[in-house]
Scaffold this motif. Structure first.
Motif, short mmCIF file in Angstrom:
data_model
loop_
_atom_site.label_atom_id
_atom_site.label_comp_id
_atom_site.label_asym_id
_atom_site.label_seq_id
_atom_site.Cartn_x
_atom_site.Cartn_y
_atom_site.Cartn_z
N LEU A 23 0.83 -1.20 0.00
CA LEU A 23 0.00 0.00 0.00
C LEU A 23 0.87 1.25 0.00
O LEU A 23 0.59 2.24 -0.73
N GLN A 24 1.95 1.22 0.79
CA GLN A 24 2.84 2.38 0.83
C GLN A 24 3.50 2.61 -0.54
O GLN A 24 3.61 3.76 -1.00
N ALA A 25 3.91 1.51 -1.19
CA ALA A 25 4.53 1.65 -2.51
C ALA A 25 3.52 2.18 -3.54
O ALA A 25 3.84 3.08 -4.34
N ARG A 26 2.29 1.68 -3.51
CA ARG A 26 1.26 2.15 -4.45
C ARG A 26 0.95 3.63 -4.23
O ARG A 26 0.75 4.39 -5.19
N LEU A 27 0.88 4.02 -2.98
CA LEU A 27 0.59 5.44 -2.70
C LEU A 27 1.75 6.35 -3.14
O LEU A 27 1.51 7.47 -3.63
N PHE B 111 1.66 12.70 -10.04
CA PHE B 111 1.18 14.08 -10.21
C PHE B 111 2.29 15.11 -10.39
O PHE B 111 1.99 16.28 -10.69
N GLU B 112 3.56 14.72 -10.19
CA GLU B 112 4.64 15.71 -10.26
C GLU B 112 4.75 16.38 -11.63
O GLU B 112 4.88 17.62 -11.72
N GLU C 196 3.78 5.74 -5.65
CA GLU C 196 3.64 5.86 -7.10
C GLU C 196 2.48 6.80 -7.46
O GLU C 196 2.59 7.59 -8.42
N TYR C 197 1.40 6.69 -6.71
CA TYR C 197 0.24 7.52 -6.99
C TYR C 197 0.59 9.00 -6.84
O TYR C 197 0.25 9.83 -7.70
N GLU D 156 -2.86 6.88 -16.09
CA GLU D 156 -1.89 6.96 -15.00
C GLU D 156 -2.54 7.06 -13.60
O GLU D 156 -2.13 6.37 -12.67
N VAL D 157 -3.50 7.93 -13.51
CA VAL D 157 -4.02 8.23 -12.16
C VAL D 157 -5.03 7.17 -11.69
O VAL D 157 -4.91 6.62 -10.59
N VAL D 158 -6.03 6.90 -12.52
CA VAL D 158 -7.10 6.01 -12.08
C VAL D 158 -6.59 4.61 -11.75
O VAL D 158 -6.96 4.05 -10.71
#
Length: 454
Positions: free
Chosen positions: A113-117, A124-125, A119-120, A146-148
């Motif tokens: 979950l930490q890795a997915r967040l 946005f950068e 990346e999420y 990318e986002v969804v």
């Protein structure tokens, strides 16, 4: 040596109370532990659920925020959007750290979950460097590609963590239910032990009470038998005493009285035969006549005091009237006698009982109560005989009532005839003695003799 069961009963009751107290303390402590565990479990689940909802909320809000940025055509506000999104990211990172601390383990799902967040948020950068044209041309495809997907992946991991938390909550609640069931079993076992011990104590107490009741019944039977024998002996003594008094009275009246009468006649004959000039013999004869008369009155008073012959010859009323007149003339007291009913057919025991009771009561009124006025009332209605003696004296001394032989003798006579005796203090001063005797139905007495010697 008799076995004392009270130490056993006391020990059993003490053990029962101690068992109940210790069991209640242990049960209370275990119940408190279970409730504390259940409260901690609910709090833990609530905190984990709150952190997961916060993560999902941050992710959803960040998507809405990015959508608003892409729809905004003013490039000058890009730093502002970057700053706000950075705050969202910091909040999300802090929430994830709190969630990881709550779970207290390096779970693969937390790491994923930490890795997915990460990346999420990193996705946005590049957005903040886009031009307005790039926003218009690439925003929709960027969000879709990318986002969804990254957002859905992070949310799916969060959902797995929530399901894992719910499963953990179910398991721990099942463990709590087991402990509750164990507590119920312990309570039932404690109840069974308490009931068993209480039953043993109750059986011992009941057995001991039964033994004591049986012993008490035996002692009561012995006491009743002894009392019955004492009453029979008392009745025999009273009857023997009355017979002796009657015999002595008859002997004094018939023999001694006749001897004194003959002596009086002989002295009279000597007086007639003496010489008229013999003055010394005349004085001696007169002295002898005086002594014989005094002796005759003494013997008559003794005979009447032992048992007046008129009680047997003329009945209760005549005997009481004579006794009242004699008492009034001897002590100078005012005695009023009232008799109502038929007393001729009274059995001898009842005549004797009433006469002796009234005689003793009058004697007490004169000697101990210092009475100046006495009222005697005797009534008979065919079913019950009542006698009342009331005086205006100083009252009755309770110590004499307990220890006086006269009153005790009256009470014993009355009790032998199934009657009752009461002594009450009159208002102001004085005492009233009441005797009530149930009259027999079948018993009859021979007609009274109307003349002495018949």
């Amino acid at each position: 040596m008799r076995l004392k069961t009270w130490p056993v009963a006391a020990l059993g009751l003490g053990s029962l109370l101690l068992l109940i107290a210790l069991s209640m303390l242990a049960s209370s402590r275990r119940a408190q532990e279970i409730f504390t565990q259940l409260d901690e479990l609910n709090t833990y689940h609530h905190n984990v659920d709150a952190k997961l909802r916060r993560l999902r909320s941050d992710v959803h809000l960040s998507g809405i925020f990015v959508r608003d940025y892409l729809l905004d055509v003013e490039r000058e506000r890009a730093p502002e959007y970057r700053q706000s999104l950075s705050e969202f990211r910091d909040t999300n990172t802090a929430t994830l750290a709190d969630l990881r601390a709550l779970l207290n383990r390096d779970d693969d799902r937390i790491v994923s979950l930490q890795a997915r967040l990460e990346e999420y948020w990193q996705t946005f950068e590049p957005l903040f460097d886009w031009t307005t044209t790039e926003k218009i041309l690439h925003s929709a495809s960027f969000l879709r590609r990318e986002v969804v997907p990254r957002r859905e992946a992070a949310l799916a991991i969060a959902q797995e963590i929530e399901e894992l938390n719910n499963a953990n909550l179910t398991m721990q609640r099942a463990e709590v239910e087991k402990r509750l069931a164990a507590l119920r079993r312990d309570l039932l076992r404690m109840l069974g032990q308490s009931l068993s011990l209480g039953l043993i104590v109750a059986l011992v107490a009941v057995y001991r009470l039964r033994v004591l009741e049986k012993r008490s019944d035996q002692q009561r039977v012995v006491a009743e038998d002894a009392e019955r024998q004492m009453r029979q002996l008392s009745q025999q003594l009273v009857a023997t005493q009355e017979d002796e008094r009657k015999n002595l009275s008859r002997e004094l009246h018939d023999h001694v009285g006749q001897v004194l009468t003959a002596l009086r006649m002989e002295i009279g004959r000597i007086e007639r035969m003496r010489a008229p000039a013999d003055a010394r013999l005349g004085a001696a004869v007169i002295e002898c006549k005086t002594l014989v008369d005094d002796m005759f009155r003494t013997v008559r008073n003794l005979a009447l005091g032992l048992r007046p012959s008129m009680l047997d010859d003329f009945g209760l009323q005549a005997a009481l009237e004579w006794h009242v007149r004699d008492l009034a003339s001897r002590y100078g007291v005012d005695v009023e006698l009232t008799m109502t009913g038929d007393f001729d057919a009274l059995p001898d025991r009842y005549r004797t009982c009433v006469y002796r009771a009234v005689q003793e009561a009058l004697t007490n009124c004169v000697r101990h109560a210092s009475a100046r006025s006495i009222t005697v009332t005797v009534t008979s209605n065919g079913e019950q005989l009542e006698a009342f003696v009331a005086d205006d004296g100083v009252g009755l001394d309770q110590s004499r009532r307990r220890n006086g032989l006269g009153l005790r003798g009256i009470e014993e006579r009355v009790r032998d005839l199934n009657g009752s005796m009461t002594i009450d203090a009159l208002s102001g001063k004085g005492t009233k003695l009441a005797i009530r005797l149930p009259l027999p139905e079948a018993e009859s007495e021979a007609p009274l003799r109307r003349a002495a010697g018949q």
